[in-house]
Write an enzyme that holds these catalytic residues in place. Structure first.
Site, mmCIF file in Angstrom:
data_model
loop_
_atom_site.group_PDB
_atom_site.id
_atom_site.type_symbol
_atom_site.label_atom_id
_atom_site.label_comp_id
_atom_site.label_asym_id
_atom_site.label_seq_id
_atom_site.Cartn_x
_atom_site.Cartn_y
_atom_site.Cartn_z
ATOM 1 N N ILE A 57 55.819 33.850 31.005
ATOM 2 C CA ILE A 57 57.000 33.058 30.661
ATOM 3 C C ILE A 57 56.650 32.130 29.503
ATOM 4 C CG2 ILE A 57 58.756 31.454 31.558
ATOM 5 C CD1 ILE A 57 58.705 34.159 33.088
ATOM 6 N N TYR A 116 43.121 30.594 40.056
ATOM 7 C CA TYR A 116 44.582 30.495 39.933
ATOM 8 C C TYR A 116 45.255 31.541 40.820
ATOM 9 C CZ TYR A 116 49.211 30.472 37.663
ATOM 10 O OH TYR A 116 50.568 30.413 37.406
HETATM 11 P P1 NAP Z 1 54.223 23.705 32.279
HETATM 12 O O1 NAP Z 1 55.154 23.982 31.158
HETATM 13 O O2 NAP Z 1 52.774 23.471 32.011
HETATM 14 O O3 NAP Z 1 54.816 22.473 33.124
HETATM 15 C C1 NAP Z 1 54.140 22.032 34.270
HETATM 16 C C2 NAP Z 1 54.973 20.997 34.991
HETATM 17 O O4 NAP Z 1 54.276 20.624 36.193
HETATM 18 C C3 NAP Z 1 55.168 19.716 34.189
HETATM 19 O O5 NAP Z 1 56.461 19.211 34.488
HETATM 20 C C4 NAP Z 1 54.099 18.770 34.768
HETATM 21 O O6 NAP Z 1 54.442 17.389 34.678
HETATM 22 C C5 NAP Z 1 54.109 19.212 36.216
HETATM 23 N N1 NAP Z 1 52.886 18.898 36.974
HETATM 24 C C6 NAP Z 1 51.610 19.333 36.736
HETATM 25 N N2 NAP Z 1 50.764 18.837 37.658
HETATM 26 C C7 NAP Z 1 51.530 18.078 38.510
HETATM 27 C C8 NAP Z 1 51.242 17.289 39.653
HETATM 28 N N3 NAP Z 1 49.995 17.180 40.145
HETATM 29 N N4 NAP Z 1 52.265 16.635 40.256
HETATM 30 C C9 NAP Z 1 53.534 16.729 39.790
HETATM 31 N N5 NAP Z 1 53.862 17.450 38.706
HETATM 32 C C10 NAP Z 1 52.871 18.111 38.067
HETATM 33 O O7 NAP Z 1 54.237 24.921 33.343
HETATM 34 P P2 NAP Z 1 55.281 26.127 33.547
HETATM 35 O O8 NAP Z 1 54.832 27.266 32.722
HETATM 36 O O9 NAP Z 1 56.671 25.635 33.463
HETATM 37 O O10 NAP Z 1 54.915 26.515 35.062
HETATM 38 C C11 NAP Z 1 55.676 26.074 36.179
HETATM 39 C C12 NAP Z 1 55.206 26.835 37.399
HETATM 40 O O11 NAP Z 1 55.372 28.239 37.185
HETATM 41 C C13 NAP Z 1 53.732 26.633 37.731
HETATM 42 O O12 NAP Z 1 53.569 26.573 39.135
HETATM 43 C C14 NAP Z 1 53.071 27.877 37.175
HETATM 44 O O13 NAP Z 1 51.870 28.180 37.820
HETATM 45 C C15 NAP Z 1 54.146 28.902 37.440
HETATM 46 N N6 NAP Z 1 54.045 30.087 36.572
HETATM 47 C C16 NAP Z 1 54.136 29.988 35.222
HETATM 48 C C17 NAP Z 1 54.042 31.136 34.451
HETATM 49 C C18 NAP Z 1 54.115 31.110 32.945
HETATM 50 O O14 NAP Z 1 53.854 32.159 32.312
HETATM 51 N N7 NAP Z 1 54.474 30.000 32.319
HETATM 52 C C19 NAP Z 1 53.832 32.382 35.071
HETATM 53 C C20 NAP Z 1 53.748 32.445 36.440
HETATM 54 C C21 NAP Z 1 53.871 31.292 37.199
HETATM 55 P P3 NAP Z 1 54.104 16.493 33.333
HETATM 56 O O15 NAP Z 1 55.114 16.932 32.288
HETATM 57 O O16 NAP Z 1 54.333 15.089 33.762
HETATM 58 O O17 NAP Z 1 52.712 16.820 32.937
#
Ligand code: NAP
Length: 244
Positions: free
Chosen positions: A185, A152
């Site tokens: 987050i 990751y």
């Molecule tokens: P999340 O709640 O798991 O949501 C992920 C989103 O990405 C969902 O809308 C999902 O769609 C979509 N997705 C996954 N694979 C995909 C693909 N191949 N094509 C198109 N859409 C796809 O994640 P999140 O926490 O909001 O994270 C969003 C971003 O922030 C990510 O890049 C993550 O790495 C980054 N991030 C998150 C955190 C954290 O603590 N949460 C920290 C640092 C960075 P579906 O609903 O259709 O499955």
């Protein structure tokens, strides 16, 4: 009206970005992979607040689907001014236990997906001659490296490298490319962690709280608009000081 594509906007950070950009006056394309109901709910919330939105299913790992996603925005709203590369998946696994298929999957979604969508959007922005803003969602682990998160962290570091290279290549055409590196987050992505682990992560955060999707979305809105018109190639860490 300016328009924005947000990948992975059915849930979490992407959903908050879509709502925030719609509130700032952008017509938005809400991309999702499988969760159509959640994407429709994001659209409903935006429209209820007076904004414009359409949903579009696409897997960003596919160059063709990424291209069609950008075309959808052009067809619906006449162009693409902003792309937020938010779609991502996590992988918490010790380095020695990480299988090649797992490495491939996390790299495909987090890095290749960002590459493909950026390429499709940049083509469109270049042909319109109106400039644009691309915002990539990396992670603080892409900046400092996370133990138990090698694949990751590497995928997110690749996003930072891509951001800087594209910022240089596209700046002469008025296209800005920046990156946000969120800390911990509160989204579905962290639902696998126990209350105790989340509490420990909170305590490790100097601002002493877990971040919200809206914390990230406000930073995205800043980078998307002319408020950030002289900023490109930067990594903005939104982590409450965790990575200090
Ligand atoms: P999340 O709640 O798991 O949501 C992920 C989103 O990405 C969902 O809308 C999902 O769609 C979509 N997705 C996954 N694979 C995909 C693909 N191949 N094509 C198109 N859409 C796809 O994640 P999140 O926490 O909001 O994270 C969003 C971003 O922030 C990510 O890049 C993550 O790495 C980054 N991030 C998150 C955190 C954290 O603590 N949460 C920290 C640092 C960075 P579906 O609903 O259709 O499955």
């Amino acid at each position: 009206m300016k328009s924005a594509v947000i990948t992975g906007a059915s849930r979490g950070i992407g959903k908050a970005c879509a709502i925030e950009l719609a509130r700032a006056g952008f017509a938005v394309i809400i991309n999702y992979k499988t969760n159509e109901a959640a994407a429709k709910e994001t659209k409903r919330e935006i429209e209820q607040a007076g904004g414009r939105a359409q949903i579009y299913q696409a897997d960003v790992c596919s160059p063709d689907e990424a291209r069609r996603l950008i075309s959808k925005c052009v067809m619906e709203f006449g162009g693409v001014d902003v792309l937020v590369n938010n779609a991502g998946i996590s992988l918490s696994k010790l380095f020695l236990d990480t299988e090649p298929e797992e490495l491939a999957r996390v790299t495909e979604v987090n890095y290749f997906g960002t590459f493909y969508a950026s390429r499709a959007a940049a083509k469109e922005m270049l042909s319109s001659c109106n400039g644009g803003s691309i915002i990539n969602i990396s992670s603080m682990w892409g900046v400092v490296g996370g133990s138990g998160e090698a694949a990751y962290s590497a995928s997110k570091a690749a996003v930072i490298g891509l951001t800087r290279a594209l910022a240089k290549e596209l700046a002469p055409s008025g296209i800005r490319v920046n990156c946000i590196a969120p800390g911990v987050i509160d989204t579905d992505m962290n639902a696998c962690y126990s209350v105790e682990v989340m509490e420990a992560l909170k305590e490790k955060t100097p601002l002493n709280r877990i971040g919200s999707a809206e914390d990230v979305a406000r930073a995205v809105r800043f980078l998307a608009t002319d408020d950030a018109s002289f900023i490109t190639g930067q990594v903005l860490t939104v982590d409450g000081g965790f990575s200090l």
